[in-house]
Design a protein around this motif. Structure first.
Motif, short mmCIF file in Angstrom:
data_model
loop_
_atom_site.label_atom_id
_atom_site.label_comp_id
_atom_site.label_asym_id
_atom_site.label_seq_id
_atom_site.Cartn_x
_atom_site.Cartn_y
_atom_site.Cartn_z
N THR A 164 0.86 -0.87 -0.01
CA THR A 164 0.16 -0.01 -0.10
C THR A 164 0.95 1.14 -0.20
N GLY A 165 0.10 2.75 -0.87
CA GLY A 165 1.11 3.41 -0.37
C GLY A 165 0.53 4.78 -0.16
N VAL A 166 1.57 6.11 0.10
CA VAL A 166 1.20 7.08 0.10
C VAL A 166 1.92 8.24 -0.15
N GLY A 167 1.20 9.28 -1.00
CA GLY A 167 1.68 10.50 -1.40
C GLY A 167 1.58 11.16 -1.10
N ILE A 168 2.42 11.89 -0.80
CA ILE A 168 2.53 13.77 0.40
C ILE A 168 2.23 14.77 -0.99
N GLU A 169 1.37 15.30 -1.56
CA GLU A 169 1.97 16.65 -1.58
C GLU A 169 1.39 18.14 -1.57
N ILE A 170 1.48 19.04 -1.73
CA ILE A 170 0.79 20.49 -1.51
C ILE A 170 0.21 21.09 -2.66
N ASN A 171 0.43 20.42 -3.89
CA ASN A 171 -0.41 21.08 -5.01
C ASN A 171 -1.30 20.77 -5.44
N PRO A 172 -2.64 21.14 -5.15
CA PRO A 172 -4.06 19.69 -5.59
C PRO A 172 -4.27 19.89 -6.68
N GLY A 173 -4.11 20.00 -7.72
CA GLY A 173 -3.99 19.32 -9.24
C GLY A 173 -3.14 18.39 -9.35
N ASP A 174 -1.97 18.81 -8.68
CA ASP A 174 -1.70 16.72 -8.75
C ASP A 174 -1.87 15.36 -7.84
N VAL A 175 -2.11 16.23 -7.30
CA VAL A 175 -3.53 15.36 -5.35
C VAL A 175 -4.51 14.76 -6.61
N ALA A 176 -4.57 15.68 -7.36
CA ALA A 176 -5.64 14.81 -8.16
C ALA A 176 -5.60 14.77 -9.20
N ARG A 177 -4.71 14.85 -9.51
CA ARG A 177 -4.47 13.82 -11.20
C ARG A 177 -3.54 12.25 -10.50
N GLY A 178 -3.09 12.57 -9.15
CA GLY A 178 -2.57 11.03 -8.57
C GLY A 178 -4.04 10.20 -8.75
N ARG A 179 -4.94 10.91 -8.23
CA ARG A 179 -5.93 10.17 -7.42
C ARG A 179 -7.30 9.34 -8.26
N ALA A 180 -6.47 10.50 -9.47
CA ALA A 180 -7.58 9.70 -11.03
C ALA A 180 -6.14 8.80 -11.33
N LEU A 181 -5.49 8.78 -11.65
CA LEU A 181 -4.87 7.64 -12.99
C LEU A 181 -4.56 6.34 -11.56
N ALA A 182 -4.71 6.39 -10.37
CA ALA A 182 -4.65 5.82 -8.85
C ALA A 182 -6.46 4.93 -9.68
N ARG A 183 -7.40 5.48 -9.20
CA ARG A 183 -8.51 5.20 -10.44
C ARG A 183 -8.65 3.98 -11.75
N ARG A 184 -8.06 5.13 -12.36
CA ARG A 184 -7.97 4.35 -13.88
C ARG A 184 -6.81 2.98 -13.89
N ARG A 185 -5.73 2.75 -13.14
CA ARG A 185 -5.72 1.80 -12.81
C ARG A 185 -5.43 0.90 -11.83
N GLY A 186 -6.86 0.97 -11.26
CA GLY A 186 -7.29 0.35 -10.55
C GLY A 186 -6.71 -0.20 -9.29
N LEU A 187 -6.02 0.72 -8.40
CA LEU A 187 -5.73 0.87 -7.62
C LEU A 187 -5.84 2.34 -6.22
N ALA A 188 -6.97 3.12 -6.39
CA ALA A 188 -7.73 3.67 -5.74
C ALA A 188 -7.42 2.72 -4.16
N ASP A 189 -7.87 1.54 -3.58
CA ASP A 189 -8.01 0.98 -2.76
C ASP A 189 -6.46 0.63 -2.41
#
Length: 245
Positions: A53-78
């Motif tokens: 499991t992983g945690v990404g720490i980032e202060i840029n909200p656009g990058d955070v949103a993009r990371g979450r979207a990529l995780a969902r797309r790749r089936g890794l959001a859980d």
């Protein structure tokens, strides 16, 4: 301007694959990505280690949103969480594997405190774990003219050389398991990819009301690279093992 890039770093897919394969061999259960951006390397590692499991720490909200979207797309959001917060003093560790790719500045309030960043990484990695630390270094001492063309206020002491960077890691309580540096081609792919979208837009929309400001910004960045830090600034990718507690 980063939509053309997979990684926000001079990092080729081939090098990323080798790094992921090497780091995955220890089968980390937890991965912490400091200054994760959109977490491309983190997601590759989670693909390679299905139990992690992983945690990404980032202060840029656009990058955070993009990371979450990529995780969902790749089936890794859980299996991954992207959090919008500062990494200074973070209690998100310890983790079996800590990634810090060009983001050492996110760990300390003191600019250019590479030793402090490495001490923080030492605190955040679990016993027997690994750290991937990517940081800039001078390939040679820049001239005054080159420094004047880089980022505002650029100075010789903004970076050390590669040997000095590795010694700082050793001094922070690590052994350098693997040392590698970005190639000129990786830098060119990164810099060109960083600007590609805005350059395409400027070519298509020269009379847009925002064009003049965006043109000045793009031209300034390109000049900083081509006339300033190109072939002078390197990027090291250090795989570090913590010395026993």
């Amino acid at each position: 301007m980063t939509g053309s890039l997979e990684f926000h770093s001079p990092l080729s897919p081939e090098r990323a694959r080798r790094i992921v394969e090497r780091l995955a061999r220890s089968r980390p259960a937890t991965v912490l990505d400091v200054g994760s951006g959109w977490g491309a390397l983190l997601l590759h590692l989670l693909d390679a280690v299905p139990a992690a499991t992983g945690v990404g720490i980032e202060i840029n909200p656009g990058d955070v949103a993009r990371g979450r979207a990529l995780a969902r797309r790749r089936g890794l959001a859980d299996r991954v969480e992207f959090v919008e917060e500062s990494a200074v003093g973070t209690e998100r560790g310890p983790a079996d594997l800590v990634l810090c790719v060009g983001s050492g500045h996110a760990l300390t309030d003191v600019p250019g405190d590479f030793a402090g960043s490495l001490r923080e990484l030492r605190r955040l990695v679990a016993p027997g774990g690994r750290v991937l630390y990517a940081e800039g270094f001078w390939q040679r001492t820049p001239t005054d003219a080159e420094l004047a063309r880089m980022w505002p206020g650029a100075a010789v002491d903004d970076h050390t050389d590669l040997a000095g960077l590795v010694e700082l890691a050793v001094g922070a309580g690590f052994r350098p398991v693997w040392t590698e540096t970005a190639t000129e081609d990786e830098w060119e792919q990164f810099e060109s990819g960083y600007q590609a979208e805005v350059e395409e837009w400027l070519a298509a929309e020269p009379d847009h009301p925002d064009a003049a400001a965006r043109r000045r910004k793009a031209d300034s960045h390109r000049a900083s690279w081509l006339s300033g830090y190109r072939t002078v600034l390197g990027m090291a990718y250090l795989t570090l093992a913590p010395v026993g507690r």
